[in-house]
Motif scaffolding. Structure first.
Motif, PDB file in Angstrom:
ATOM      1  N   LEU A  13      -3.659   4.713  -0.874  1.00 41.07           N
ATOM      2  CA  LEU A  13      -4.442   5.372   0.168  1.00 41.07           C
ATOM      3  C   LEU A  13      -4.185   6.862   0.016  1.00 41.07           C
ATOM      4  N   LEU A  58      -8.388   3.964  -1.984  1.00 36.88           N
ATOM      5  CA  LEU A  58      -8.817   4.105  -0.592  1.00 36.88           C
ATOM      6  C   LEU A  58      -8.603   5.551  -0.162  1.00 36.88           C
ATOM      7  N   LEU A 109      -6.771  -4.147   5.943  1.00 38.59           N
ATOM      8  CA  LEU A 109      -7.711  -4.761   5.015  1.00 38.59           C
ATOM      9  C   LEU A 109      -7.169  -6.082   4.468  1.00 38.59           C
ATOM     10  N   GLU A 141      -8.966  -7.894  -0.981  1.00 39.02           N
ATOM     11  CA  GLU A 141      -9.676  -6.633  -1.207  1.00 39.02           C
ATOM     12  C   GLU A 141      -8.719  -5.570  -1.742  1.00 39.02           C
ATOM     13  N   ILE A 142      -7.526  -5.542  -1.183  1.00 38.80           N
ATOM     14  CA  ILE A 142      -6.517  -4.591  -1.645  1.00 38.80           C
ATOM     15  C   ILE A 142      -6.131  -4.874  -3.095  1.00 38.80           C
ATOM     16  N   LEU A 194       0.861  -1.182   0.000  1.00 37.91           N
ATOM     17  CA  LEU A 194       0.000   0.000   0.000  1.00 37.91           C
ATOM     18  C   LEU A 194       0.898   1.232   0.000  1.00 37.91           C
ATOM     19  N   ALA A 218      -5.883  -8.953   2.014  1.00 40.64           N
ATOM     20  CA  ALA A 218      -5.050  -8.838   0.823  1.00 40.64           C
ATOM     21  C   ALA A 218      -5.875  -8.914  -0.453  1.00 40.64           C
ATOM     22  N   SER A 229      -6.328  -2.436  -6.518  1.00 34.79           N
ATOM     23  CA  SER A 229      -5.168  -2.099  -7.360  1.00 34.79           C
ATOM     24  C   SER A 229      -5.411  -2.462  -8.821  1.00 34.79           C
ATOM     25  N   PRO A 234      -1.821  -0.482  -4.745  1.00 38.01           N
ATOM     26  CA  PRO A 234      -3.006   0.153  -4.161  1.00 38.01           C
ATOM     27  C   PRO A 234      -2.627   1.478  -3.487  1.00 38.01           C
ATOM     28  N   ALA A 265      -7.104   0.923   6.931  1.00 41.59           N
ATOM     29  CA  ALA A 265      -6.733   0.546   5.561  1.00 41.59           C
ATOM     30  C   ALA A 265      -5.577  -0.438   5.552  1.00 41.59           C
TER      31      ALA A 265
END
Length: 356
Positions: free
Chosen positions: A285, A303, A317, A321-322, A254, A319, A326, A283, A314
């Protein structure tokens, strides 16, 4: 199309966001058969941190010691061009503007720092790269910032035709690559130090690091002061060269985007780093600002956090979903925010203005 640009710098990415953007867009213009000549004053600061010495695809970089030295060549280049452009923070903005305005070519101003420009105008301060007549004499004004900024460029600086031209990523440069141990972390942030980013950076990165001492936080960027509040689990790299940006992004699950204060307040001003990280499949944030949802869909492609609690959440979360976020973000960048797409938009704008 032949385009002449008088800009800040394309040869050094140290401490500025202009260079990386121009590299991608000018390369895309060259691949599409257009030709760009970029005039850059050879100042010591950028010379000592130069990480590009020539442009690709037949485009030209002209480094010069003083505008007087380059004036005959610049005048010839403008005379042979279809359009001539002056950008914000061009160190010879006044002289370059005079040269461009006296020509018969399409006259363009590109403000890559619109919130800063408007902040200074609203405060009654002078803006070195904009003359006393404002922008009224240009055929076309481009802005890195959209939304309300476009109207303010009209009302406060006299711009007659204004178009947004946002940041972008070059998929030939910004793409998924293997991680590197030197950059490896649980959460990363790539950005030059700026005082007006510090509050958001503290909330979303520094305080999150304090709450998660078992995680590794990585910062890359120049100009951080000695009294910056480092912590034992924050690791710092003074400069990450552009060729290393993909590996930097891809070495953390992230990465953080923090928008400069004036840009966040104005809204509709996406950092090029947003698009670059997404193109690398990392991904993101981000802090929150008006217009963000015009570029990425929050919760699906990006995010968004306003507080330390939301940043920590965040980082927790799943892996899967992340990874879904992405993938969606990368698809959005390749479709809408690539350097090639911006090059197409630029040519389309210039052609539409030239025939109007």
């Amino acid at each position: 199309m032949r385009l002449v640009i008088f800009g800040l710098t394309i040869s050094s990415s140290w401490g500025n966001g202009h260079a990386t953007l121009w590299r991608g867009v000018i390369s895309a213009l060259g691949r599409a058969g257009h030709h760009v000549t970029f005039f850059e004053r050879d100042v010591p600061y950028y010379a000592s941190h130069r990480d590009l010495h020539a442009l690709s695809h037949g485009n030209e970089l002209r480094l010069y010691p003083s505008f007087e030295d380059i004036l005959p060549e610049a005048r010839r280049a403008v005379a042979e061009a279809d359009a001539a452009m002056v950008t914000s923070y061009c160190p010879d903005g006044a002289a370059a503007t005079e040269l461009v305005l006296e020509s018969r070519r399409l006259k363009v101003f590109y403000d890559l720092d619109t919130p800063v420009t408007l902040d200074r105008i609203n405060a009654g301060q002078s803006v070195g790269y904009i003359g006393p007549r404002g922008l009224v004499d240009f055929d076309c004004v481009l802005s890195y910032t959209g939304g309300e900024a476009l109207e303010q460029l009209r009302t406060k600086l006299g711009a007659r035709r204004v178009f947004p031209l946002y940041g972008s990523a070059d998929p030939e440069v910004h793409r998924p690559v293997p991680p590197r141990d030197v950059f490896r972390g649980d959460f990363s942030y790539l950005g030059t130090y700026a005082a007006d980013r510090q509050e958001a950076l503290a909330a979303l990165f520094l305080e999150a690091a304090g709450r998660l001492p078992e995680k590794r936080f990585v910062i890359g960027g120049s100009l951080y002061p000695e009294n910056f509040p480092w912590a034992p689990n924050i690791y710092y790299m003074r400069h990450v060269a552009p060729p290393d940006h993909p590996a930097f992004y891809c070495s953390s699950p992230l990465t953080l985007n923090v928008t400069r204060g004036a840009m966040a307040a104005m809204g509709y001003c996406p950092s090029g780093r947003l698009f670059e990280a997404a193109a690398c499949g990392t991904p993101i944030l981000s802090d929150s600002w008006e217009g963000l949802d015009q570029f990425f869909t929050p919760g699906k492609e990006i995010l968004v956090a306003r507080t330390t609690d939301e940043a920590v959440q965040a980082l927790s979360l799943p892996a899967g979903e992340i990874a879904a976020i992405s993938r969606a973000a990368r698809e959005r960048v390749l479709a809408e925010h690539s350097a090639a797409r911006r090059a197409e938009e630029l040519v389309s704008i210039l052609e539409s203005v030239s025939v109007s």
